[in-house]
Design an enzyme around this catalytic site. Structure first.
Site, PDB file in Angstrom:
ATOM      1  N   SER A   6       0.839  -1.201   0.000  1.00 33.67           N
ATOM      2  CA  SER A   6       0.000   0.000   0.000  1.00 33.67           C
ATOM      3  C   SER A   6       0.874   1.252   0.000  1.00 33.67           C
ATOM      4  CB  SER A   6      -0.898   0.010   1.237  1.00 33.67           C
ATOM      5  OG  SER A   6      -1.469   1.292   1.371  1.00 33.67           O
ATOM      6  N   HIS A  31      -1.472  -1.125  -4.125  1.00 31.52           N
ATOM      7  CA  HIS A  31      -2.734  -0.712  -3.506  1.00 31.52           C
ATOM      8  C   HIS A  31      -2.681   0.792  -3.262  1.00 31.52           C
ATOM      9  CE1 HIS A  31      -6.362  -1.543  -1.099  1.00 31.52           C
ATOM     10  NE2 HIS A  31      -5.893  -0.672  -0.202  1.00 31.52           N
ATOM     11  N   ASP A  33      -4.663   3.932  -1.611  1.00 31.25           N
ATOM     12  CA  ASP A  33      -5.716   4.317  -0.671  1.00 31.25           C
ATOM     13  C   ASP A  33      -6.150   5.752  -0.893  1.00 31.25           C
ATOM     14  OD1 ASP A  33      -6.138   2.008   1.078  1.00 31.25           O
ATOM     15  OD2 ASP A  33      -4.013   2.249   1.547  1.00 31.25           O
ATOM     16  N   MET A  35      -8.487   8.692   0.302  1.00 35.38           N
ATOM     17  CA  MET A  35      -9.268   9.137   1.467  1.00 35.38           C
ATOM     18  C   MET A  35      -9.725  10.571   1.248  1.00 35.38           C
ATOM     19  SD  MET A  35      -6.795   7.668   4.398  1.00 35.38           S
ATOM     20  CE  MET A  35      -6.323   5.950   4.453  1.00 35.38           C
ATOM     21  N   HIS A  65      -8.469   1.810  -3.808  1.00 38.46           N
ATOM     22  CA  HIS A  65      -9.409   1.647  -2.695  1.00 38.46           C
ATOM     23  C   HIS A  65     -10.018   3.003  -2.357  1.00 38.46           C
ATOM     24  CE1 HIS A  65      -9.843   0.411   1.846  1.00 38.46           C
ATOM     25  NE2 HIS A  65     -11.001   0.636   1.266  1.00 38.46           N
ATOM     26  N   MET A  67     -12.022   5.194  -0.251  1.00 40.76           N
ATOM     27  CA  MET A  67     -12.658   5.450   1.045  1.00 40.76           C
ATOM     28  C   MET A  67     -13.254   6.845   0.956  1.00 40.76           C
ATOM     29  SD  MET A  67      -9.610   3.850   3.287  1.00 40.76           S
ATOM     30  CE  MET A  67      -8.511   3.889   1.891  1.00 40.76           C
ATOM     31  N   MET A 136     -12.025  -5.515   5.476  1.00 40.81           N
ATOM     32  CA  MET A 136     -11.141  -4.579   6.196  1.00 40.81           C
ATOM     33  C   MET A 136     -10.814  -5.174   7.562  1.00 40.81           C
ATOM     34  SD  MET A 136     -10.376  -2.026   4.295  1.00 40.81           S
ATOM     35  CE  MET A 136      -9.483  -1.109   5.555  1.00 40.81           C
ATOM     36  N   ASP A 174      -6.991  -6.081   4.404  1.00 40.79           N
ATOM     37  CA  ASP A 174      -6.307  -4.786   4.400  1.00 40.79           C
ATOM     38  C   ASP A 174      -6.322  -4.184   5.800  1.00 40.79           C
ATOM     39  OD1 ASP A 174      -5.332  -2.263   3.791  1.00 40.79           O
ATOM     40  OD2 ASP A 174      -7.063  -1.634   2.609  1.00 40.79           O
TER      41      ASP A 174
HETATM   42  C1  DX5 Z   1      -6.258   1.731   5.924  1.00 44.66           C
HETATM   43  C2  DX5 Z   1      -5.866   1.492   4.491  1.00 44.66           C
HETATM   44  C3  DX5 Z   1      -4.789   0.475   4.318  1.00 44.66           C
HETATM   45  C4  DX5 Z   1      -3.465   0.864   4.916  1.00 44.66           C
HETATM   46  C5  DX5 Z   1      -2.873  -0.379   5.511  1.00 44.66           C
HETATM   47  O1  DX5 Z   1      -7.183   2.735   5.964  1.00 44.66           O
HETATM   48  O2  DX5 Z   1      -7.000   1.051   3.751  1.00 44.66           O
HETATM   49  O3  DX5 Z   1      -4.617   0.094   2.961  1.00 44.66           O
HETATM   50  O4  DX5 Z   1      -2.557   1.394   3.988  1.00 44.66           O
HETATM   51  O5  DX5 Z   1      -1.723  -0.039   6.192  1.00 44.66           O
HETATM   52  P1  DX5 Z   1      -0.981  -1.039   7.185  1.00 44.66           P
HETATM   53  O6  DX5 Z   1      -0.584  -2.242   6.386  1.00 44.66           O
HETATM   54  O7  DX5 Z   1       0.166  -0.234   7.660  1.00 44.66           O
HETATM   55  O8  DX5 Z   1      -1.959  -1.399   8.268  1.00 44.66           O
HETATM   56 ZN    ZN Z   2      -6.708   0.153   1.614  1.00 45.10          ZN
END
Ligand code: DX5
Ligand code: ZN
Length: 247
Positions: A6, A31, A33, A35, A65, A67, A136, A174
């Site tokens: 990620s 991956h 993320d 947000m 992903h 969010m 998750m 994840d």
């Molecule tokens: C959390 C994200 C993850 C995050 C995981 O909100 O969706 O993808 O990057 O990070 P680690 O592996 O450090 O928990």
């Molecule tokens: Zn993620």
């Protein structure tokens, strides 16, 4: 077994180089993320960053992903930026179905994510329409959080549905994935592993990916089902006797 580092855990001053490092280190996917500061209490990066990173990791599958409270307005920009798959959240309720179709229309793979407090049964009506189910294992918003063990039965359920319904969606996990939790998830049926901290924070990312993939593979329940004695046939033995146990 897919290992997906990620980018959220990478050095934000060097996105391109970090994506290159993931590719060079043998990652299967990257991956990303996204947000929005509303669906989750944090902001990460947008389509322009993904577009800038894309040429640095041409061979990697971009697992985006979302969010975000309003993915409707972001699907096209992320598709154009180079996403291969877009994951939306089941918590968006009645908007999930039209979002799935919107992603399909853009020619991209469809992922559906389920947050820790949400029942896995919420994903049930969509299983036939998705390529990946993301369980998750932390509450989304930040990297580096501890794995929530209570999520493990959801993976088992997702795997049981997959077998019962003869479907082939991937089961991704994840949040808090490391060499211990990767084994626990693989044993329940997960096959796609997102890891930020456990991979990007390692100096030798290639070794970390290799090790994580091996642990996932060694804990694959499908392998346990197939357990047959590995016989080494002496050179002069007839093949028919060697494989007698298979009859
Ligand atoms: C959390 C994200 C993850 C995050 C995981 O909100 O969706 O993808 O990057 O990070 P680690 O592996 O450090 O928990
Ligand atoms: Zn993620």
């Amino acid at each position: 077994m897919i290992i997906a580092p990620s980018l959220l855990a990478s050095d934000f001053t060097r996105f391109g180089k970090e994506a290159e490092r993931a590719q060079r280190s043998g990652a299967d996917w990257l991956h990303l993320d996204i947000m929005d500061g509303h669906f989750v209490p944090n902001i990460s990066f947008g389509p322009d960053v993904v577009k800038a990173v894309r040429p640095h990791a041409k061979k990697l599958f971009f697992d985006v992903h979302l969010m975000c409270s309003k993915p409707e307005i972001l699907l096209e920009p992320f598709a154009e930026a180079g996403a291969d798959e877009m994951i939306i959240h089941v918590e968006l309720a009645e908007r999930v179905e039209p979002l799935i179709w919107q992603i399909r229309k853009l020619g991209k793979k469809v992922g559906l994510a389920v947050n820790p407090p949400t029942a896995i049964s919420k994903a049930l009506p969509f299983l036939e329409k998705i390529d990946l189910l993301l369980v998750m294992t932390v509450n989304p918003g930040y990297g580096g959080q501890p794995f929530i063990h209570e999520c493990l039965p959801k993976i088992q359920q997702a795997d049981a549905w997959r077998r019962e319904k003869k479907l082939s969606y991937r089961i991704e996990v994840d949040g808090g994935i490391n060499n211990d939790t990767v084994a626990e998830c693989a044993r329940e049926g997960a096959d796609t592993f997102v890891a930020g901290t456990a991979l990007f924070h390692k100096k030798n990312m290639a070794a970390a990916i290799k090790k994580m993939r091996k642990i996932a593979h060694d804990n694959d329940p499908a392998l346990a089902d197939l357990k047959v004695p590995t016989l080494k046939a002496p050179k002069d033995q007839h093949l028919g006797d060697t494989f007698e146990f298979l009859k």
